[in-house]
Design a protein around this motif. Structure first.
Motif, PDB file in Angstrom:
ATOM      1  N   ASP A   1      -1.263  -6.958   7.554  1.00 50.47           N
ATOM      2  CA  ASP A   1      -0.255  -7.995   7.839  1.00 50.47           C
ATOM      3  C   ASP A   1       1.121  -7.337   7.835  1.00 50.47           C
ATOM      4  O   ASP A   1       1.675  -7.009   6.791  1.00 50.47           O
ATOM      5  N   LEU A   2       1.688  -7.150   9.034  1.00 44.37           N
ATOM      6  CA  LEU A   2       2.939  -6.395   9.180  1.00 44.37           C
ATOM      7  C   LEU A   2       4.173  -7.283   9.281  1.00 44.37           C
ATOM      8  O   LEU A   2       5.267  -6.800   9.613  1.00 44.37           O
ATOM      9  N   SER A   3       4.037  -8.574   9.031  1.00 40.86           N
ATOM     10  CA  SER A   3       5.196  -9.471   9.125  1.00 40.86           C
ATOM     11  C   SER A   3       6.242  -9.085   8.079  1.00 40.86           C
ATOM     12  O   SER A   3       5.909  -8.706   6.960  1.00 40.86           O
ATOM     13  N   THR A   4       7.510  -9.195   8.449  1.00 43.86           N
ATOM     14  CA  THR A   4       8.599  -8.804   7.539  1.00 43.86           C
ATOM     15  C   THR A   4       9.472  -9.998   7.131  1.00 43.86           C
ATOM     16  O   THR A   4      10.503  -9.821   6.498  1.00 43.86           O
ATOM     17  N   GLU A   5       9.037 -11.215   7.490  1.00 44.44           N
ATOM     18  CA  GLU A   5       9.812 -12.396   7.124  1.00 44.44           C
ATOM     19  C   GLU A   5       9.480 -12.794   5.692  1.00 44.44           C
ATOM     20  O   GLU A   5       8.359 -13.201   5.383  1.00 44.44           O
ATOM     21  N   ASP A   6      10.451 -12.652   4.818  1.00 47.58           N
ATOM     22  CA  ASP A   6      10.254 -12.904   3.387  1.00 47.58           C
ATOM     23  C   ASP A   6      10.264 -14.403   3.111  1.00 47.58           C
ATOM     24  O   ASP A   6      11.268 -15.081   3.309  1.00 47.58           O
ATOM     25  N   ASP A   7       9.115 -14.902   2.624  1.00 48.73           N
ATOM     26  CA  ASP A   7       9.028 -16.336   2.291  1.00 48.73           C
ATOM     27  C   ASP A   7       9.312 -16.589   0.811  1.00 48.73           C
ATOM     28  O   ASP A   7       9.134 -17.703   0.317  1.00 48.73           O
ATOM     29  N   GLY A   8       9.748 -15.536   0.111  1.00 46.46           N
ATOM     30  CA  GLY A   8      10.112 -15.691  -1.295  1.00 46.46           C
ATOM     31  C   GLY A   8       8.953 -15.668  -2.270  1.00 46.46           C
ATOM     32  O   GLY A   8       9.157 -15.828  -3.473  1.00 46.46           O
ATOM     33  N   THR A   9       7.742 -15.454  -1.765  1.00 39.58           N
ATOM     34  CA  THR A   9       6.566 -15.502  -2.639  1.00 39.58           C
ATOM     35  C   THR A   9       6.269 -14.135  -3.254  1.00 39.58           C
ATOM     36  O   THR A   9       6.690 -13.099  -2.751  1.00 39.58           O
ATOM     37  N   VAL A  10       5.484 -14.165  -4.333  1.00 35.26           N
ATOM     38  CA  VAL A  10       5.003 -12.932  -4.957  1.00 35.26           C
ATOM     39  C   VAL A  10       4.014 -12.252  -4.019  1.00 35.26           C
ATOM     40  O   VAL A  10       3.955 -11.019  -3.944  1.00 35.26           O
ATOM     41  N   ALA A  11       3.238 -13.043  -3.281  1.00 38.19           N
ATOM     42  CA  ALA A  11       2.234 -12.488  -2.359  1.00 38.19           C
ATOM     43  C   ALA A  11       2.895 -11.598  -1.304  1.00 38.19           C
ATOM     44  O   ALA A  11       2.397 -10.499  -1.012  1.00 38.19           O
ATOM     45  N   PHE A  12       4.020 -12.047  -0.740  1.00 35.77           N
ATOM     46  CA  PHE A  12       4.740 -11.229   0.254  1.00 35.77           C
ATOM     47  C   PHE A  12       5.264  -9.946  -0.400  1.00 35.77           C
ATOM     48  O   PHE A  12       5.101  -8.847   0.148  1.00 35.77           O
ATOM     49  N   ALA A  13       5.892 -10.093  -1.568  1.00 36.94           N
ATOM     50  CA  ALA A  13       6.457  -8.932  -2.268  1.00 36.94           C
ATOM     51  C   ALA A  13       5.368  -7.919  -2.591  1.00 36.94           C
ATOM     52  O   ALA A  13       5.541  -6.707  -2.378  1.00 36.94           O
ATOM     53  N   LEU A  14       4.225  -8.417  -3.079  1.00 35.27           N
ATOM     54  CA  LEU A  14       3.126  -7.521  -3.422  1.00 35.27           C
ATOM     55  C   LEU A  14       2.597  -6.786  -2.195  1.00 35.27           C
ATOM     56  O   LEU A  14       2.323  -5.587  -2.253  1.00 35.27           O
ATOM     57  N   ARG A  15       2.456  -7.511  -1.080  1.00 31.85           N
ATOM     58  CA  ARG A  15       1.948  -6.874   0.148  1.00 31.85           C
ATOM     59  C   ARG A  15       2.849  -5.730   0.590  1.00 31.85           C
ATOM     60  O   ARG A  15       2.376  -4.653   0.952  1.00 31.85           O
ATOM     61  N   LYS A  16       4.154  -5.944   0.526  1.00 26.20           N
ATOM     62  CA  LYS A  16       5.091  -4.894   0.935  1.00 26.20           C
ATOM     63  C   LYS A  16       5.079  -3.712  -0.046  1.00 26.20           C
ATOM     64  O   LYS A  16       5.211  -2.556   0.366  1.00 26.20           O
ATOM     65  N   VAL A  17       4.898  -4.012  -1.326  1.00 32.44           N
ATOM     66  CA  VAL A  17       4.797  -2.946  -2.331  1.00 32.44           C
ATOM     67  C   VAL A  17       3.556  -2.096  -2.072  1.00 32.44           C
ATOM     68  O   VAL A  17       3.621  -0.859  -2.089  1.00 32.44           O
ATOM     69  N   GLN A  18       2.419  -2.747  -1.797  1.00 32.10           N
ATOM     70  CA  GLN A  18       1.176  -2.007  -1.542  1.00 32.10           C
ATOM     71  C   GLN A  18       1.283  -1.194  -0.241  1.00 32.10           C
ATOM     72  O   GLN A  18       0.812  -0.051  -0.175  1.00 32.10           O
ATOM     73  N   GLN A  19       1.896  -1.772   0.774  1.00 29.20           N
ATOM     74  CA  GLN A  19       2.090  -1.029   2.036  1.00 29.20           C
ATOM     75  C   GLN A  19       2.982   0.188   1.809  1.00 29.20           C
ATOM     76  O   GLN A  19       2.722   1.265   2.364  1.00 29.20           O
ATOM     77  N   TYR A  20       4.001   0.022   0.989  1.00 28.86           N
ATOM     78  CA  TYR A  20       4.892   1.145   0.676  1.00 28.86           C
ATOM     79  C   TYR A  20       4.133   2.255  -0.034  1.00 28.86           C
ATOM     80  O   TYR A  20       4.313   3.444   0.283  1.00 28.86           O
ATOM     81  N   ARG A  21       3.267   1.907  -0.984  1.00 29.73           N
ATOM     82  CA  ARG A  21       2.489   2.921  -1.708  1.00 29.73           C
ATOM     83  C   ARG A  21       1.590   3.705  -0.755  1.00 29.73           C
ATOM     84  O   ARG A  21       1.462   4.931  -0.865  1.00 29.73           O
ATOM     85  N   VAL A  22       0.968   3.010   0.192  1.00 30.17           N
ATOM     86  CA  VAL A  22       0.108   3.671   1.177  1.00 30.17           C
ATOM     87  C   VAL A  22       0.944   4.568   2.093  1.00 30.17           C
ATOM     88  O   VAL A  22       0.553   5.701   2.404  1.00 30.17           O
ATOM     89  N   ALA A  23       2.113   4.061   2.504  1.00 33.61           N
ATOM     90  CA  ALA A  23       3.011   4.851   3.371  1.00 33.61           C
ATOM     91  C   ALA A  23       3.452   6.130   2.664  1.00 33.61           C
ATOM     92  O   ALA A  23       3.467   7.210   3.273  1.00 33.61           O
ATOM     93  N   MET A  24       3.807   6.024   1.391  1.00 34.52           N
ATOM     94  CA  MET A  24       4.240   7.199   0.629  1.00 34.52           C
ATOM     95  C   MET A  24       3.110   8.214   0.480  1.00 34.52           C
ATOM     96  O   MET A  24       3.340   9.424   0.455  1.00 34.52           O
ATOM     97  N   THR A  25       1.882   7.723   0.399  1.00 35.92           N
ATOM     98  CA  THR A  25       0.718   8.614   0.348  1.00 35.92           C
ATOM     99  C   THR A  25       0.629   9.428   1.635  1.00 35.92           C
ATOM    100  O   THR A  25       0.425  10.647   1.603  1.00 35.92           O
TER     101      THR A  25
END
Length: 488
Positions: A372-396
């Motif tokens: 899920d590559l959407s970047t529109e922040d809906d203010g939820t923890v689910a959105f924040a977590l998804r971006k955090v996990q994507q960042y960890r994979v990107a850094m890998t």
């Protein structure tokens, strides 16, 4: 691993990073990878087993889908006799670099990962008498941040690697700034790729190593003369790149090194495997040229533009790696507030950490959420977590290593199972693999945020400020000129 047949004398030190150490078997094409810990931060056997299993699962369920089955080797977790591990640790201790001895090999759990030795992988397919060359490249991040959350304008012009070089030299990590720029290697333009690879050979640091028959022959030996190193390397390369009667001398060295560079470029542009079709389709939005790249600066001083490039072939490993890196859509500046949102939630509901899959399991559910590559922040923890996990994979993906194994094809044979690349006077069978695919830890995000600021601030105050001064001086010199017109 058969418990009764484990002999530490059959294994030798192969290398180590910040978190693990690898030993290689003398005859078989396998390595054992052990975790390392600071003396005061030991973990239980159960924690170590889970840590290693997470590494295997992440490679199998996530990186294989992103990069392709043939490129990713997950290995398996094995349990070894404790006495074997202790004796092995004593045997290899004297070979470890002093800078790495701040952490100890795990000798208490008996758990390790068993993996193929990618420096000698092709011996499984070829006769033992064929020499095998392996080039290990750590290409680093291949794009300039395009996020609107970036507050430092410099980050939209100069890549992270080129900026970090100046801080590393200033702090004594390296003696000399490398001319390598990742954007040149990822450009798909052969001229820029050749320059990038030659720069890595001249100043390899920890971004390039070369093995011959599993033994390290060229790496980050900063104290040795680069010229002597290249002469020695050329001598090792002659069986792979036979020259036109040139026995020795600088011309021979240049010819052989040029052959190596051209072959690596061809291999990197090859499409030899298929990942999950269309899993990631991220286009490069930022600039494709780094202003600090010596290649680009040289052309700019000559009044020329950096050559246009066709981009990377979509099936090649560099393109796939770049796509995974670009899961970092927000940059650390945009990601850090989202990390803090997750942290606040975990402070209130610590029992939810397992449900959020921060420490695993890294399964199909975890993988699907990354898509899920959407970047529109809906203010939820689910959105924040998804971006955090994507960042960890990107850094890998930004810190992985590419292993290119090459072996001369025997004349008159056509039964090689691996793809073949031509050099000017020979044909080389090759395979490509990816190493260092451990998911970056969630806890490292605050460190990354501080490091990013440190790198940019240092570059801005020293290098960029100096460049501005030079430009300003040139402008003033022109201001002092007087133009006199004579009537003709």
């Amino acid at each position: 691993m058969e418990e009764g047949k484990m002999d530490e004398n059959e294994w030798g030190y192969h290398g180590e990073g910040n978190k693990s150490l690898v030993v290689a078997h003398a005859q078989r094409c396998v390595v054992l990878r052990f975790l390392k810990f600071p003396p005061n931060k030991k973990k239980t056997s159960e924690e170590i087993l889970q840590h290693l299993q997470n590494i295997v699962d992440f490679g199998k369920n996530v990186m294989k889908d992103f990069l392709g089955d043939n490129y990713v080797h997950c290995g398996e977790v094995v349990q070894l006799p404790l006495e074997f591990v202790k004796q092995l640790c004593l045997k290899i201790q004297c070979e470890r670099p002093e800078s790495r001895c701040d952490k100890d090999l795990d000798t208490l759990s008996g758990y390790a990962m068993c993996l193929p030795n990618l420096t000698r992988l092709q011996t499984y397919h070829f006769a033992e008498h064929r020499p095998i060359l392996c080039v290990e490249i750590k290409p680093k991040c291949g794009f300039i941040p395009f996020s609107n959350d970036v507050t430092h304008e410099l980050k939209h012009k100069v890549c992270r690697y080129c900026m970090h070089q100046h801080l590393k030299v200033a702090t004594g990590k390296w003696k000399k700034i490398s001319k390598y720029c990742p954007l040149d290697l990822y450009s798909g333009n052969k001229q820029r790729m050749h320059f990038a690879l030659k720069s890595l050979l001249q100043e390899s640091q920890n971004n390039l190593r070369i093995f011959k028959n599993g033994e390290l022959i060229y790496g980050c030996g900063d104290a040795r003369s680069p010229v002597a190193d290249l002469k020695e390397l050329a001598h090792h390369l002659k069986p792979f790149f036979p020259s036109n009667g040139l026995a020795s001398g600088p011309h021979c060295t240049k010819t052989v090194i040029r052959e190596l560079v051209h072959v690596i470029t061809r291999v990197l542009l090859c499409s030899s495997d298929k990942g999950r079709a269309g899993a990631l389709r991220l286009g490069i939005q930022g600039p494709r040229v780094c202003e600090a790249s010596p290649f680009s600066r040289s052309l700019h001083h000559q009044g020329k533009n950096t050559p246009e490039h066709p981009g990377l072939p979509k099936g090649c490993l560099l393109h796939k790696t770049l796509q995974v890196q670009m899961l970092d859509q927000l940059d650390i500046e945009g990601l850090y507030p989202l990390y803090n949102r997750v942290e606040r939630y975990l402070e209130e509901f610590p029992e939810e950490r397992k449900t959020l899959q921060i420490d695993g399991p890294y399964d199909e559910v975890f993988y699907q959420k990354l898509l899920d590559l959407s970047t529109e922040d809906d203010g939820t923890v689910a959105f924040a977590l998804r971006k955090v996990q994507q960042y960890r994979v990107a850094m890998t993906a930004k810190d992985c290593s590419i292993m290119i194994a090459l072996s001369p094809c025997l004349q008159g044979t056509s039964s090689d199972q691996r793809p073949v690349i031509p050099s000017s006077r020979s044909r080389l069978a090759f395979s490509v693999s990816v190493l260092d695919l451990d998911l970056k830890p969630y806890e490292s995000i605050p460190h990354q945020y501080k490091l990013d600021s440190k790198i940019v601030n240092y570059y801005s105050k020293t290098v960029h400020a100096k460049d501005d001064t030079v430009r300003s001086t040139r402008f003033k010199e022109h201001e002092d000129c007087t133009l006199v017109l004579h009537k003709v």
